[in-house]
Design an enzyme around this catalytic site. Structure first.
Site, PDB file in Angstrom:
ATOM      1  CD  GLU A  92      -2.907  -1.074   2.358  1.00 14.61           C
ATOM      2  OE1 GLU A  92      -4.088  -1.278   2.076  1.00 14.61           O
ATOM      3  OE2 GLU A  92      -2.528  -0.824   3.514  1.00 14.61           O
ATOM      4  CB  CYS A 115       3.254   7.394   3.276  1.00 10.90           C
ATOM      5  SG  CYS A 115       3.775   6.109   4.406  1.00 10.90           S
ATOM      6  CB  CYS A 122       7.713  -5.361   8.261  1.00 12.72           C
ATOM      7  SG  CYS A 122       9.182  -4.680   9.063  1.00 12.72           S
ATOM      8  CB  CYS A 126       6.897  -3.175  15.713  1.00  9.35           C
ATOM      9  SG  CYS A 126       8.589  -2.785  15.218  1.00  9.35           S
ATOM     10  CB  CYS A 129       3.534  -2.038  13.315  1.00 12.61           C
ATOM     11  SG  CYS A 129       3.714  -1.884  11.532  1.00 12.61           S
ATOM     12  N   GLY A 172       7.110  -2.085   5.637  1.00 12.50           N
ATOM     13  CA  GLY A 172       8.486  -2.561   5.551  1.00 12.50           C
ATOM     14  C   GLY A 172       9.500  -1.692   6.252  1.00 12.50           C
ATOM     15  CD  GLU A 173      13.869  -0.646   9.158  1.00  8.11           C
ATOM     16  OE1 GLU A 173      12.924  -0.152   9.801  1.00  8.11           O
ATOM     17  OE2 GLU A 173      14.887  -0.007   8.875  1.00  8.11           O
ATOM     18  CG  ASN A 303      -2.637   5.727  13.752  1.00 11.16           C
ATOM     19  OD1 ASN A 303      -3.376   6.623  14.133  1.00 11.16           O
ATOM     20  ND2 ASN A 303      -1.564   5.960  13.008  1.00 11.16           N
ATOM     21  CB  CYS A 346       1.874   5.889  11.514  1.00  7.77           C
ATOM     22  SG  CYS A 346       2.318   7.513  11.016  1.00  7.77           S
TER      23      CYS A 346
HETATM   24  N1  SAH Z   1       9.832   0.289   9.397  1.00 11.79           N
HETATM   25  C1  SAH Z   1      10.032   1.684   9.567  1.00 11.79           C
HETATM   26  C2  SAH Z   1       9.124   2.537   8.713  1.00 11.79           C
HETATM   27  C3  SAH Z   1       7.699   2.095   8.561  1.00 11.79           C
HETATM   28  S1  SAH Z   1       6.683   2.268   9.980  1.00 11.79           S
HETATM   29  C4  SAH Z   1       9.939   2.059  11.014  1.00 11.79           C
HETATM   30  O1  SAH Z   1       9.463   1.267  11.810  1.00 11.79           O
HETATM   31  O2  SAH Z   1      10.375   3.151  11.358  1.00 11.79           O
HETATM   32  C5  SAH Z   1       6.423   4.043  10.048  1.00 11.79           C
HETATM   33  C6  SAH Z   1       6.202   4.590  11.464  1.00 11.79           C
HETATM   34  O3  SAH Z   1       4.922   4.188  11.962  1.00 11.79           O
HETATM   35  C7  SAH Z   1       7.213   4.117  12.466  1.00 11.79           C
HETATM   36  O4  SAH Z   1       7.649   5.182  13.262  1.00 11.79           O
HETATM   37  C8  SAH Z   1       6.407   3.128  13.287  1.00 11.79           C
HETATM   38  O5  SAH Z   1       6.964   2.919  14.554  1.00 11.79           O
HETATM   39  C9  SAH Z   1       5.075   3.805  13.311  1.00 11.79           C
HETATM   40  N2  SAH Z   1       3.953   2.957  13.700  1.00 11.79           N
HETATM   41  C10 SAH Z   1       3.818   1.629  13.511  1.00 11.79           C
HETATM   42  N3  SAH Z   1       2.633   1.202  13.988  1.00 11.79           N
HETATM   43  C11 SAH Z   1       2.003   2.291  14.488  1.00 11.79           C
HETATM   44  C12 SAH Z   1       0.741   2.509  15.086  1.00 11.79           C
HETATM   45  N4  SAH Z   1      -0.102   1.510  15.285  1.00 11.79           N
HETATM   46  N5  SAH Z   1       0.414   3.763  15.481  1.00 11.79           N
HETATM   47  C13 SAH Z   1       1.257   4.792  15.246  1.00 11.79           C
HETATM   48  N6  SAH Z   1       2.461   4.663  14.687  1.00 11.79           N
HETATM   49  C14 SAH Z   1       2.844   3.424  14.296  1.00 11.79           C
HETATM   50 FE1  SF4 Z   2       8.139  -2.272  12.969  1.00 15.61          FE
HETATM   51 FE2  SF4 Z   2       8.271  -0.476  10.977  1.00 15.61          FE
HETATM   52 FE3  SF4 Z   2       8.235  -3.085  10.438  1.00 15.61          FE
HETATM   53 FE4  SF4 Z   2       6.042  -1.917  11.360  1.00 15.61          FE
HETATM   54  S1  SF4 Z   2       7.022  -1.502   9.416  1.00 15.61           S
HETATM   55  S2  SF4 Z   2       6.949  -3.899  12.030  1.00 15.61           S
HETATM   56  S3  SF4 Z   2       6.909  -0.414  12.746  1.00 15.61           S
HETATM   57  S4  SF4 Z   2       9.825  -1.993  11.536  1.00 15.61           S
END
Ligand code: SAH
Ligand code: SF4
Length: 355
Positions: A92, A115, A122, A126, A129, A172-173, A303, A346
């Site tokens: 997406e 974005c 990923c 986390c 997420c 993704g990372e 979120n 996010c």
């Molecule tokens: N993988 C990278 C970039 C993608 S995630 C990273 O983790 O930084 C983009 C951002 O969204 C990151 O800062 C992540 O920690 C945040 N994020 C993930 N899940 C979220 C949620 N449920 N609510 C708010 N921010 C979130």
């Molecule tokens: Fe963690 Fe970013 Fe991967 Fe989501 S996209 S699992 S926040 S590293």
């Protein structure tokens, strides 16, 4: 499956055309067609001889991804597109407009921020997420990253607009797919093509220490955001498994190295979760750990995602968090949550829905 045209950088495209016995200037013509005219099939390249168009048609793929579905948020400011890749994987990307927003997110008016995703799924897992909850599918190629941008660039071009900023904060990372991510940025940054300045890009990383150091050594003008979310290792590790490999000290050391090398400010991302990381004690500890770092904290109330129980912090409590940081000299913004009604916020991106 034939190679994706967007996977080529200018040098590789020139080499391919030289192999085909074409004069060097053809490469520029093709680049121009792709990134300035947004052409998406060889037949549109009327500047090229028919034989070359046929060669392109037979040897290269001009799509890479197909928009399978899109959703607009009720306020019309956010649009999310689900793309289907050649092999059936889905990713997406989200376009955010900043038109009618006053008072908040100062200085962002008129922006068209896109974005984009760097991986299907990923591997970092986390817990809060949605992308992490779906697991890792595969890396995207540089061309698949570029193609997301060109899809939106084309839509905006039709109404006389341009993508103004790109955040690599979708699925993704990006630092786990380092080379493809940087190659995609270089292609979009190319002055003879889409020409989007390096400073218009922001990479967000979960905190992969060797790649933060590598990024620092490359001294790029791209903005760096690091997802911190907690000021104690136990709390962070419970949310982000990567903390067991690289703890907070190691991440902050790498950030210090980055700042020293580049003189650039780091943004720390912080999803405010009620009772978990939004307390005054957490804010004070964070402020103490960030003392002396050229940085900024971007906090956003969590979120919701289906696989995580935590609740977003209330606005009042979020304001307190910001004030605690700022009293200790650490600048902090509370970001607006956007596109929540279409699961475009996010951490809400996933491709659960098969279409
Ligand atoms: N993988 C990278 C970039 C993608 S995630 C990273 O983790 O930084 C983009 C951002 O969204 C990151 O800062 C992540 O920690 C945040 N994020 C993930 N899940 C979220 C949620 N449920 N609510 C708010 N921010 C979130
Ligand atoms: Fe963690 Fe970013 Fe991967 Fe989501 S996209 S699992 S926040 S590293």
């Amino acid at each position: 499956m034939s190679a994706l045209i967007y996977d080529y950088n200018p040098e590789e495209l020139s080499a391919l055309l030289a192999d085909w016995g074409e004069p060097a200037y053809r490469s520029r013509q093709i680049w121009d067609g792709l990134f300035r005219h947004f052409w998406q099939s060889p037949s549109e390249f009327t500047t090229l001889p028919k034989s070359l168009r046929e060669n392109l048609e037979n040897n290269l793929n001009f799509m890479g991804l197909e928009p399978a579905r899109y959703l607009n948020s009720a306020d019309g400011q956010t649009r999310k597109t689900l793309f289907r890749l050649e092999d059936g994987q889905q990713v997406e990307a989200v376009l955010m407009r900043y038109d009618d927003i006053t008072g908040k997110d100062e200085g962002r008016q008129g922006r068209r921020t896109l974005c984009i995703s760097t991986q299907a799924g990923c591997a970092m897992g986390c817990s809060f997420c949605a992308t992490g909850q779906m697991g890792f599918k595969r890396h995207l190629s540089s061309g698949e990253i570029v193609a997301q941008v060109m899809y939106y660039a084309r839509l905006l071009n039709d109404i006389g607009e341009k993508v103004t900023n790109i955040v690599l904060m979708g699925m993704g990372e990006p630092f786990h797919n380092y080379d493809n991510t940087m190659k995609a940025i270089d292609c979009l940054n190319d002055a003879g093509g889409y020409n989007l300045g390096a400073r218009r890009f922001t990479i967000s990383t979960v905190g992969l220490v060797p790649e933060i150091r590598r990024f620092a050594d490359e001294n790029r003008q791209i903005n760096l955001a690091v997802s911190l979310h907690a000021s104690e290792d136990e709390v962070r590790a419970a949310m982000m498994p990567i903390n067991k490999k690289y703890n907070i000290d190691e991440v902050l050391d790498a950030c210090r190295y980055y700042i020293q090398k580049t003189n650039r400010r780091v943004s720390f991302e912080w999803a405010l979760i009620r009772g978990i990381n939004d307390t005054r004690a957490q804010a004070s500890r964070l402020a103490a750990r960030l003392q002396g770092l050229l940085c900024h904290v971007n906090a956003i109330p969590l979120n919701p995602t289906t696989g995580y129980q935590g609740q977003p912090t209330d606005p009042d409590k979020a304001r307190q968090f910001k004030e605690t940081l700022e009293r200790s000299g650490i600048p902090c913004s509370i970001r607006m949550r956007r596109g929540i009604d279409i699961q475009a916020g996010c951490g809400q991106l996933a491709s659960r829905t098969q279409v």
